[in-house]
Scaffold this motif. Structure first.
Motif, PDB file in Angstrom:
ATOM      1  N   GLN A  55       2.707  21.130 -13.727  1.00  0.00           N
ATOM      2  CA  GLN A  55       3.415  20.638 -12.544  1.00  0.00           C
ATOM      3  C   GLN A  55       3.301  19.126 -12.420  1.00  0.00           C
ATOM      4  O   GLN A  55       2.212  18.572 -12.523  1.00  0.00           O
ATOM      5  N   PHE A  56       4.414  18.464 -12.190  1.00  0.00           N
ATOM      6  CA  PHE A  56       4.509  17.015 -11.991  1.00  0.00           C
ATOM      7  C   PHE A  56       4.039  16.235 -13.220  1.00  0.00           C
ATOM      8  O   PHE A  56       3.721  15.049 -13.120  1.00  0.00           O
ATOM      9  N   HIS A  57       3.980  16.880 -14.377  1.00  0.00           N
ATOM     10  CA  HIS A  57       3.402  16.218 -15.538  1.00  0.00           C
ATOM     11  C   HIS A  57       4.315  15.189 -16.197  1.00  0.00           C
ATOM     12  O   HIS A  57       3.875  14.443 -17.054  1.00  0.00           O
ATOM     13  N   PRO A  60       3.644   9.853 -14.858  1.00  0.00           N
ATOM     14  CA  PRO A  60       2.252   9.420 -15.062  1.00  0.00           C
ATOM     15  C   PRO A  60       1.544   9.055 -13.753  1.00  0.00           C
ATOM     16  O   PRO A  60       0.388   9.421 -13.564  1.00  0.00           O
ATOM     17  N   ILE A  61       2.216   8.330 -12.863  1.00  0.00           N
ATOM     18  CA  ILE A  61       1.542   7.902 -11.634  1.00  0.00           C
ATOM     19  C   ILE A  61       2.433   8.169 -10.426  1.00  0.00           C
ATOM     20  O   ILE A  61       3.593   7.755 -10.388  1.00  0.00           O
ATOM     21  N   ASN A  62       1.878   8.856  -9.435  1.00  0.00           N
ATOM     22  CA  ASN A  62       2.568   9.044  -8.161  1.00  0.00           C
ATOM     23  C   ASN A  62       1.850   8.190  -7.123  1.00  0.00           C
ATOM     24  O   ASN A  62       0.666   8.380  -6.863  1.00  0.00           O
ATOM     25  N   TYR A  64       1.363   6.631  -3.226  1.00  0.00           N
ATOM     26  CA  TYR A  64       1.643   6.876  -1.808  1.00  0.00           C
ATOM     27  C   TYR A  64       0.640   6.063  -1.021  1.00  0.00           C
ATOM     28  O   TYR A  64      -0.283   5.464  -1.596  1.00  0.00           O
ATOM     29  N   LEU A  69      -5.283   9.560   3.565  1.00  0.00           N
ATOM     30  CA  LEU A  69      -6.539  10.270   3.336  1.00  0.00           C
ATOM     31  C   LEU A  69      -7.572   9.914   4.404  1.00  0.00           C
ATOM     32  O   LEU A  69      -8.315  10.770   4.878  1.00  0.00           O
ATOM     33  N   ARG A 256       4.799  15.763  -3.966  1.00  0.00           N
ATOM     34  CA  ARG A 256       3.384  15.668  -3.608  1.00  0.00           C
ATOM     35  C   ARG A 256       3.203  14.852  -2.337  1.00  0.00           C
ATOM     36  O   ARG A 256       2.401  15.189  -1.465  1.00  0.00           O
ATOM     37  N   LEU A 260       1.574  15.916   1.352  1.00  0.00           N
ATOM     38  CA  LEU A 260       0.499  15.215   2.056  1.00  0.00           C
ATOM     39  C   LEU A 260       0.912  14.869   3.482  1.00  0.00           C
ATOM     40  O   LEU A 260       0.109  14.992   4.416  1.00  0.00           O
TER      41      LEU A 260
ATOM     42  N   TYR B  97      -1.752  17.382  -4.703  1.00  0.00           N
ATOM     43  CA  TYR B  97      -0.898  16.497  -3.918  1.00  0.00           C
ATOM     44  C   TYR B  97      -1.482  15.088  -3.876  1.00  0.00           C
ATOM     45  O   TYR B  97      -0.749  14.108  -3.885  1.00  0.00           O
ATOM     46  N   ALA B  98      -2.807  15.010  -3.776  1.00  0.00           N
ATOM     47  CA  ALA B  98      -3.450  13.716  -3.562  1.00  0.00           C
ATOM     48  C   ALA B  98      -3.624  12.930  -4.855  1.00  0.00           C
ATOM     49  O   ALA B  98      -3.637  11.703  -4.837  1.00  0.00           O
ATOM     50  N   CYS B  99      -3.767  13.628  -5.982  1.00  0.00           N
ATOM     51  CA  CYS B  99      -4.052  12.937  -7.242  1.00  0.00           C
ATOM     52  C   CYS B  99      -2.846  12.126  -7.701  1.00  0.00           C
ATOM     53  O   CYS B  99      -1.760  12.685  -7.858  1.00  0.00           O
ATOM     54  N   PRO B 100      -3.006  10.820  -7.931  1.00  0.00           N
ATOM     55  CA  PRO B 100      -1.868  10.020  -8.393  1.00  0.00           C
ATOM     56  C   PRO B 100      -1.441  10.396  -9.813  1.00  0.00           C
ATOM     57  O   PRO B 100      -0.321  10.099 -10.214  1.00  0.00           O
ATOM     58  N   PHE B 101      -2.319  11.035 -10.580  1.00  0.00           N
ATOM     59  CA  PHE B 101      -2.070  11.240 -12.007  1.00  0.00           C
ATOM     60  C   PHE B 101      -1.673  12.676 -12.356  1.00  0.00           C
ATOM     61  O   PHE B 101      -1.536  13.009 -13.525  1.00  0.00           O
ATOM     62  N   GLY B 102      -1.534  13.528 -11.363  1.00  0.00           N
ATOM     63  CA  GLY B 102      -1.152  14.918 -11.641  1.00  0.00           C
ATOM     64  C   GLY B 102      -2.185  15.656 -12.472  1.00  0.00           C
ATOM     65  O   GLY B 102      -1.855  16.577 -13.205  1.00  0.00           O
ATOM     66  N   ALA B 103      -3.447  15.251 -12.355  1.00  0.00           N
ATOM     67  CA  ALA B 103      -4.488  15.837 -13.202  1.00  0.00           C
ATOM     68  C   ALA B 103      -4.850  17.283 -12.828  1.00  0.00           C
ATOM     69  O   ALA B 103      -4.958  18.129 -13.713  1.00  0.00           O
TER      70      ALA B 103
END
Lengths: 328, 189
Positions: A55-57, A60-62, A64, A69, A256, A260, B97-103
């Motif tokens: 998923q979302f792979h 590389p970088i999302n 926000y 947080l 994503r 959030l 959702y929180a991970c910027p890298f989709g790890a």
């Protein structure tokens, strides 16, 4: 002959150098164009090709706003604790000082029809899941800060897992109850001018000072109940919609970042609904003598009706819809 | 102690997916079908500015997954790694959702968002269980760090594009490369 070779060699060198520099110019020009751009493209959320089906792979970088947080941990988690336990403490202290709202002249024993059996059942269809959702939601949002430090890891793991399962399942009856109550009860909850006067004297529930002994006009619902109804309708919508995104990610496929944001909106709505729920429960069970009966049998005492909902009682008496419970 | 980091040199990555294969093979015991801890993404594929980068958990110092987890199942190791406890994980998906890298990845995609226990790159450092125990191997895969070895993905990278290790050493290697390339266009990106 030798000189001729030398001259040929010189020409070759010049030609090759020119060719090389032309080639290297041709290469360095686009390289200059992409300089530093990969990083900025990635930070801007560029997507690409990948063999992974995760998923979302493909991104590389999302990115926000990371303050989301902090809002959750620093404000919403303690906020929900305050909305629940803070409100309980405030109400207990208030009742200790102020006392409850007694029925003048006691119970009449004549029970007036107020809610249908169906109304009572949709109330509890929403209310019981709502209570469970508040308690399990508290574990999910604030548990790691307020409960986990005091219990063992194994107990915490089963507690938070149980909370998640109950929260997921209870969401469905809650939403059905919320939708039915909102749609079916709205017509009795429209604001009227006398609601302002009700607010000015805090419903007549305060037993000291200039407010003492006041009994403001109220229709089927008083201004406080109307405020609760509309808050529940509005934030119930937000909490249901955001909850659906989190509960059925496969159905709605939210991004994503949207998930959030839904998480934040869900917590904010939860805090408001929790605070109102505590007030609502206290009013019905402790504060207003005879109030609880409405959501048990659907009937209320005649004294209660005239004291708290005088305009409604006058109206049903006038138009003949007043119905007493058969005395057994 | 060291602070472990990954770095992928985009000027060297040739999108061979060797790191992906190395990871899958090394951590096979823990990986359910369909779970891929590391992947290579190519941006601007086939056009000007094409670049490939190998991505997995970056073991953030101030990790968003750790901040958002309702079960608080993440923990930092003394090597600066961000690992998690699968026994505490409730499979809510917030870390994804929180991970910027989709790890973070999940083995299931069922109704009610039920996802099963989250899985992600461990820097080949296992989990909270005893080093090299069966439980650790079943849940988290390899623990190369306990043997004094670095993650398999970086160790097997053919072009040494993917670097893993103490942040200071990784960055000094990269700095040296950039200095040697001697051009502005040779820096990362």
């Amino acid at each position: 002959m030798n000189r001729w070779f030398k001259q040929l060699g010189l020409v070759l060198i010049v030609a090759l150098t020119t060719a090389f520099s032309a080639v290297s110019f041709a290469q360095s020009a686009p390289a200059a164009e992409t300089e530093g751009q990969i990083w900025s493209q990635l930070k801007a959320g560029a997507t690409g090709e990948t063999t992974s089906h995760g998923q979302f792979h493909n991104q590389p970088i999302n990115t926000y706003d990371l303050r989301l947080l902090d809002v959750r941990s620093d404000w919403l988690a303690p906020g929900l604790m305050l909305a629940l336990f803070g409100m309980i403490i405030i109400f207990v202290v208030f009742i200790k000082i102020n006392g409850i709202s007694k029925l003048h002249g006691g119970f009449s024993g004549k029970m007036v029809y107020r809610w249908s059996k169906f109304d009572v059942s949709i109330h509890w269809l929403g209310a019981i899941p709502c209570l469970l959702l508040i308690l399990t939601g508290l574990v999910l949002l604030s548990g790691r800060y307020f409960f986990q430090p005091y219990i063992g890891e194994g107990m915490w793991a089963s507690m938070v897992y149980g909370a998640k399962q109950v929260h997921d399942v209870m969401a469905i009856p809650f939403m059905i109850g919320w939708a039915l109550m909102t749609v079916l009860w709205a017509k009795n909850q429209l604001p009227k001018l006398y609601d302002l006067k009700w607010m000015m004297v805090v419903g007549g529930y305060i037993n000291f000072g200039p407010f003492k002994g006041k009994h403001p006009d109220a229709g089927f619902a008083n201004a406080g109940e109307k405020l609760w109804f509309w808050a529940f309708a509005a934030f119930g919508l937000v909490i249901s919609a955001s909850g659906m995104l989190l509960l059925f990610p496969n159905l709605f496929e939210p991004s994503r970042t949207l998930s959030l944001i839904a998480l934040i909106l869900h917590s904010v709505s939860a805090i408001i609904i929790t605070a109102f729920s505590i007030v609502h429960i206290f009013m019905a069970t402790v504060m207003s003598e005879g109030g609880m009966e409405c959501m048990v049998s659907g009937y209320c005492d005649e004294t209660w009706a005239t004291q708290h909902h005088n305009l409604w009682f006058d109206e049903i008496k006038e138009n003949g819809t007043l119905k007493y419970k058969d005395q057994a | 102690m060291a602070t472990m980091k990954f770095l992928c040199d985009t000027k060297r990555c040739i999108e061979c997916n060797g790191c992906v294969t190395a990871c899958k093979n090394e951590n096979d015991s823990a990986l359910e079908w369909g779970i891929q801890r590391r992947r290579v993404v190519t941006i601007n594929d086939g056009v000007k500015g094409e670049a490939s980068i190998s991505v997995a958990c970056m073991h953030c110092t101030d990790a968003p997954c750790e901040a958002v987890c309702p079960a608080n199942c993440f923990y930092k190791t003394e090597d600066g790694l961000t690992l998690h406890n699968k026994d505490t994980c409730i499979g809510c998906g917030y870390c994804l959702y929180a991970c910027p890298f989709g790890a973070p990845q999940f083995p299931k995609r069922g109704a009610f968002g039920s996802r099963g226990k989250m899985d992600k790159c461990t820097f080949c450092a296992g989990g909270p269980e005893e080093d090299h125990s069966d439980a650790e191997r079943q849940k988290y895969g390899a623990n190369r760090l306990a043997e004094g070895k670095l993650p398999m993905c970086a160790e097997l990278c053919a072009t040494k594009s993917l670097l893993a290790g103490d942040a200071e050493i990784v960055s000094s290697i990269f700095r040296e490369r950039v200095a040697y390339r001697g051009s502005n266009s040779a820096i990362w990106g």
